[in-house]
Write a protein that holds these residues in place. Structure first.
Motif, PDB file in Angstrom:
ATOM      1  N   ALA A   1       0.820  -1.218   0.000  1.00 31.66           N
ATOM      2  CA  ALA A   1       0.000   0.000   0.000  1.00 31.66           C
ATOM      3  C   ALA A   1       0.849   1.262   0.000  1.00 31.66           C
ATOM      4  CB  ALA A   1      -0.937   0.002   1.206  1.00 31.66           C
ATOM      5  N   LEU A   2       1.952   1.245   0.735  1.00 27.32           N
ATOM      6  CA  LEU A   2       2.754   2.459   0.939  1.00 27.32           C
ATOM      7  C   LEU A   2       4.069   2.441   0.172  1.00 27.32           C
ATOM      8  CD1 LEU A   2       2.232   2.911   4.788  1.00 27.32           C
ATOM      9  CD2 LEU A   2       0.981   4.010   2.914  1.00 27.32           C
ATOM     10  N   ASP A   3       4.334   1.359  -0.552  1.00 27.78           N
ATOM     11  CA  ASP A   3       5.573   1.217  -1.323  1.00 27.78           C
ATOM     12  C   ASP A   3       6.792   1.381  -0.413  1.00 27.78           C
ATOM     13  OD1 ASP A   3       7.029   0.680  -3.633  1.00 27.78           O
ATOM     14  OD2 ASP A   3       7.234   2.802  -4.166  1.00 27.78           O
ATOM     15  N   LEU A   4       6.750   0.726   0.735  1.00 30.49           N
ATOM     16  CA  LEU A   4       7.858   0.728   1.679  1.00 30.49           C
ATOM     17  C   LEU A   4       8.495  -0.659   1.683  1.00 30.49           C
ATOM     18  CD1 LEU A   4       6.149   2.572   4.660  1.00 30.49           C
ATOM     19  CD2 LEU A   4       7.691   3.567   2.967  1.00 30.49           C
ATOM     20  N   HIS A   5       9.810  -0.692   1.778  1.00 31.89           N
ATOM     21  CA  HIS A   5      10.492  -1.978   1.675  1.00 31.89           C
ATOM     22  C   HIS A   5      11.639  -2.060   2.680  1.00 31.89           C
ATOM     23  CE1 HIS A   5       8.192  -2.689  -1.989  1.00 31.89           C
ATOM     24  NE2 HIS A   5       8.543  -1.469  -2.374  1.00 31.89           N
TER      25      HIS A   5
ATOM     26  N   TYR B   1      14.224   5.552   6.883  1.00 34.25           N
ATOM     27  CA  TYR B   1      13.313   6.259   7.777  1.00 34.25           C
ATOM     28  C   TYR B   1      12.626   7.442   7.099  1.00 34.25           C
ATOM     29  CZ  TYR B   1      14.957   3.569  11.789  1.00 34.25           C
ATOM     30  OH  TYR B   1      15.228   2.553  12.669  1.00 34.25           O
ATOM     31  N   GLY B   2      13.251   8.022   6.090  1.00 35.35           N
ATOM     32  CA  GLY B   2      12.652   9.183   5.434  1.00 35.35           C
ATOM     33  C   GLY B   2      11.267   8.897   4.864  1.00 35.35           C
ATOM     34  N   PRO B   3      11.137   7.935   3.938  1.00 34.90           N
ATOM     35  CA  PRO B   3       9.816   7.592   3.399  1.00 34.90           C
ATOM     36  C   PRO B   3       8.844   7.090   4.459  1.00 34.90           C
ATOM     37  CG  PRO B   3      11.543   6.731   1.979  1.00 34.90           C
ATOM     38  CD  PRO B   3      12.215   7.219   3.237  1.00 34.90           C
ATOM     39  N   THR B   4       9.362   6.367   5.446  1.00 36.76           N
ATOM     40  CA  THR B   4       8.483   5.852   6.495  1.00 36.76           C
ATOM     41  C   THR B   4       7.907   6.992   7.325  1.00 36.76           C
ATOM     42  OG1 THR B   4       9.809   3.825   6.605  1.00 36.76           O
ATOM     43  CG2 THR B   4       8.330   4.269   8.445  1.00 36.76           C
ATOM     44  N   ARG B   5       8.738   7.960   7.675  1.00 38.75           N
ATOM     45  CA  ARG B   5       8.256   9.096   8.451  1.00 38.75           C
ATOM     46  C   ARG B   5       7.286   9.949   7.641  1.00 38.75           C
ATOM     47  NH1 ARG B   5      14.362  10.092  10.901  1.00 38.75           N
ATOM     48  NH2 ARG B   5      14.229   8.416  12.458  1.00 38.75           N
ATOM     49  N   ALA B   6       7.529  10.068   6.359  1.00 34.46           N
ATOM     50  CA  ALA B   6       6.601  10.814   5.503  1.00 34.46           C
ATOM     51  C   ALA B   6       5.258  10.093   5.424  1.00 34.46           C
ATOM     52  CB  ALA B   6       7.201  10.985   4.104  1.00 34.46           C
ATOM     53  N   ALA B   7       5.290   8.765   5.333  1.00 34.94           N
ATOM     54  CA  ALA B   7       4.046   7.988   5.307  1.00 34.94           C
ATOM     55  C   ALA B   7       3.298   8.129   6.623  1.00 34.94           C
ATOM     56  CB  ALA B   7       4.350   6.519   5.024  1.00 34.94           C
ATOM     57  N   ALA B   8       4.023   8.166   7.737  1.00 32.31           N
ATOM     58  CA  ALA B   8       3.382   8.325   9.053  1.00 32.31           C
ATOM     59  C   ALA B   8       2.659   9.663   9.140  1.00 32.31           C
ATOM     60  CB  ALA B   8       4.421   8.215  10.160  1.00 32.31           C
ATOM     61  N   ILE B   9       3.255  10.699   8.579  1.00 31.94           N
ATOM     62  CA  ILE B   9       2.600  12.014   8.575  1.00 31.94           C
ATOM     63  C   ILE B   9       1.297  11.951   7.793  1.00 31.94           C
ATOM     64  CG2 ILE B   9       2.807  14.381   7.725  1.00 31.94           C
ATOM     65  CD1 ILE B   9       5.801  14.211   8.357  1.00 31.94           C
ATOM     66  N   ARG B  10       1.329  11.279   6.661  1.00 33.68           N
ATOM     67  CA  ARG B  10       0.109  11.162   5.844  1.00 33.68           C
ATOM     68  C   ARG B  10      -0.981  10.399   6.595  1.00 33.68           C
ATOM     69  NH1 ARG B  10       3.982   9.828   1.885  1.00 33.68           N
ATOM     70  NH2 ARG B  10       3.312   7.635   1.859  1.00 33.68           N
ATOM     71  N   LEU B  11      -0.598   9.300   7.247  1.00 33.53           N
ATOM     72  CA  LEU B  11      -1.586   8.532   8.011  1.00 33.53           C
ATOM     73  C   LEU B  11      -2.139   9.358   9.163  1.00 33.53           C
ATOM     74  CD1 LEU B  11       0.124   5.017   8.224  1.00 33.53           C
ATOM     75  CD2 LEU B  11      -1.701   5.729   6.682  1.00 33.53           C
ATOM     76  N   ASP B  12      -1.267  10.075   9.834  1.00 37.01           N
ATOM     77  CA  ASP B  12      -1.675  10.871  10.989  1.00 37.01           C
ATOM     78  C   ASP B  12      -2.686  11.940  10.593  1.00 37.01           C
ATOM     79  OD1 ASP B  12      -1.600  11.602  13.691  1.00 37.01           O
ATOM     80  OD2 ASP B  12      -0.080  13.116  13.327  1.00 37.01           O
ATOM     81  N   ARG B  13      -2.510  12.513   9.437  1.00 38.50           N
ATOM     82  CA  ARG B  13      -3.409  13.572   8.983  1.00 38.50           C
ATOM     83  C   ARG B  13      -4.810  13.067   8.679  1.00 38.50           C
ATOM     84  NH1 ARG B  13       0.920  16.510   4.867  1.00 38.50           N
ATOM     85  NH2 ARG B  13       1.964  17.803   6.449  1.00 38.50           N
ATOM     86  N   GLN B  14      -4.954  11.777   8.478  1.00 45.48           N
ATOM     87  CA  GLN B  14      -6.267  11.210   8.180  1.00 45.48           C
ATOM     88  C   GLN B  14      -7.101  10.958   9.433  1.00 45.48           C
ATOM     89  OE1 GLN B  14      -6.196   7.902   5.275  1.00 45.48           O
ATOM     90  NE2 GLN B  14      -4.065   8.419   4.858  1.00 45.48           N
TER      91      GLN B  14
END
Length: 291
Positions: free
Chosen positions: A183-187, A196-209
């Motif tokens: 779903a998040l294209d994380l590997h 950690y960069g993409p993971t932290r960016a994904a966390a921000i997106r999830l948090d905003r929802q």
């Protein structure tokens, strides 16, 4: 310290793979645990954030996501901790029953309040409190994972062999990381480290929802005196999702062209559990360390 932690985790995973296992007690993979830690970190009270930062700094860490998978890394050296990552509620049971599902408090439900107590005890040694923080961050995440709150006589779904989007895997691993990564294209890298960069960016997106109403609902009843009751509620919620979605939406064999449909059904559930885990972890840390 961090390189040694990563190598230890990679060694444990390689050993499990060599034995034909898929790390049944891993729960979320490192991406999932990091996402939960990052969401939580954004909602710590200022004084709590300062205390957490001080504990992390004692071992050379700066963020919660850096220690979120530590309990997985030490399982080989400390096998007694293995049962702490999950709770075996029979899939057809109505819900958690301590005498049946958590003998001698060796399950994730009992370990959450146990380590919260140690973390909040400022008379405990720094080493004890740092370790308690690591376990607590991990276990509040673990209890949200549906495959860690059920028992279907298949080793937590590890015996359910599947091919997911063309990759040989099993049901447990799909819920650990397959759904999240797709779903998040994380590997995860070959040494089990993550970017950690993409993971932290994904966390921000999830948090905003997450809506204010959801935050209020998900943290209701969380306080240091009743944390065991909260952990039971979370385990029962995850158990229901295991029965209804993880197994309930799994098509009967032969499973042809099923991955996309299952992903569409499972990702909203996984996303919500990651978000709940982050919000609940922040509330646990705030109530445990708040003055």
């Amino acid at each position: 310290m961090r390189r040694r932690f990563r190598h230890r985790l990679a060694r444990v995973l390689c050993l499990a793979a060599g034995l034909g296992l898929s790390f049944a007690a891993q729960a979320w993979g490192p991406q999932g645990h990091a996402l939960i830690a990052d969401i939580a970190a954004a909602h710590l009270q200022p004084a709590v954030r300062a205390e957490v930062s001080s504990l992390l700094a004692a071992e050379g860490h700066h963020r919660l996501d850096e220690i979120a998978s530590w309990p997985d890394a030490i399982r080989h050296d400390r096998p007694r901790t293995g049962r702490w990552h999950y709770v075996d509620i029979p899939l057809d049971a109505a819900g958690y029953k301590a005498s049946r599902d958590c003998p001698h408090d060796h399950c994730v439900v009992a370990r959450i309040p146990y380590f919260a107590h140690i973390l909040g005890d400022r008379s405990a040694s720094q080493r004890q409190r740092i370790e308690a923080l690591k376990f607590l961050v991990h276990f509040v995440g673990d209890v949200q994972q549906p495959m860690h709150a059920e028992d279907h006589d298949d080793k937590g779904g590890n015996d359910v062999r599947l091919s997911y989007f063309g990759h040989r895997t099993n049901l447990h691993r799909i819920w650990d990381s397959g759904i999240v990564d797709h779903a998040l294209d994380l590997h995860v890298r070959s040494d089990y480290s993550i970017d950690y960069g993409p993971t932290r960016a994904a966390a921000i997106r999830l948090d905003r929802q997450i809506t204010p109403r959801e935050r209020e609902q998900w943290t209701r009843g969380i306080n240091s005196r009743h944390l065991n009751a909260a952990a039971i509620r979370w385990a029962n919620q995850a158990h229901r999702l295991a029965r209804r979605v993880a197994y309930g939406d799994l098509p009967a064999p032969p499973r042809r062209h099923w991955s996309e449909t299952y992903q569409q059904q499972a990702w909203p559930v996984v996303r919500r559990q990651l978000e709940r885990g982050g919000v609940r972890l922040a509330a646990v840390l705030n109530t445990t360390l708040g003055r």
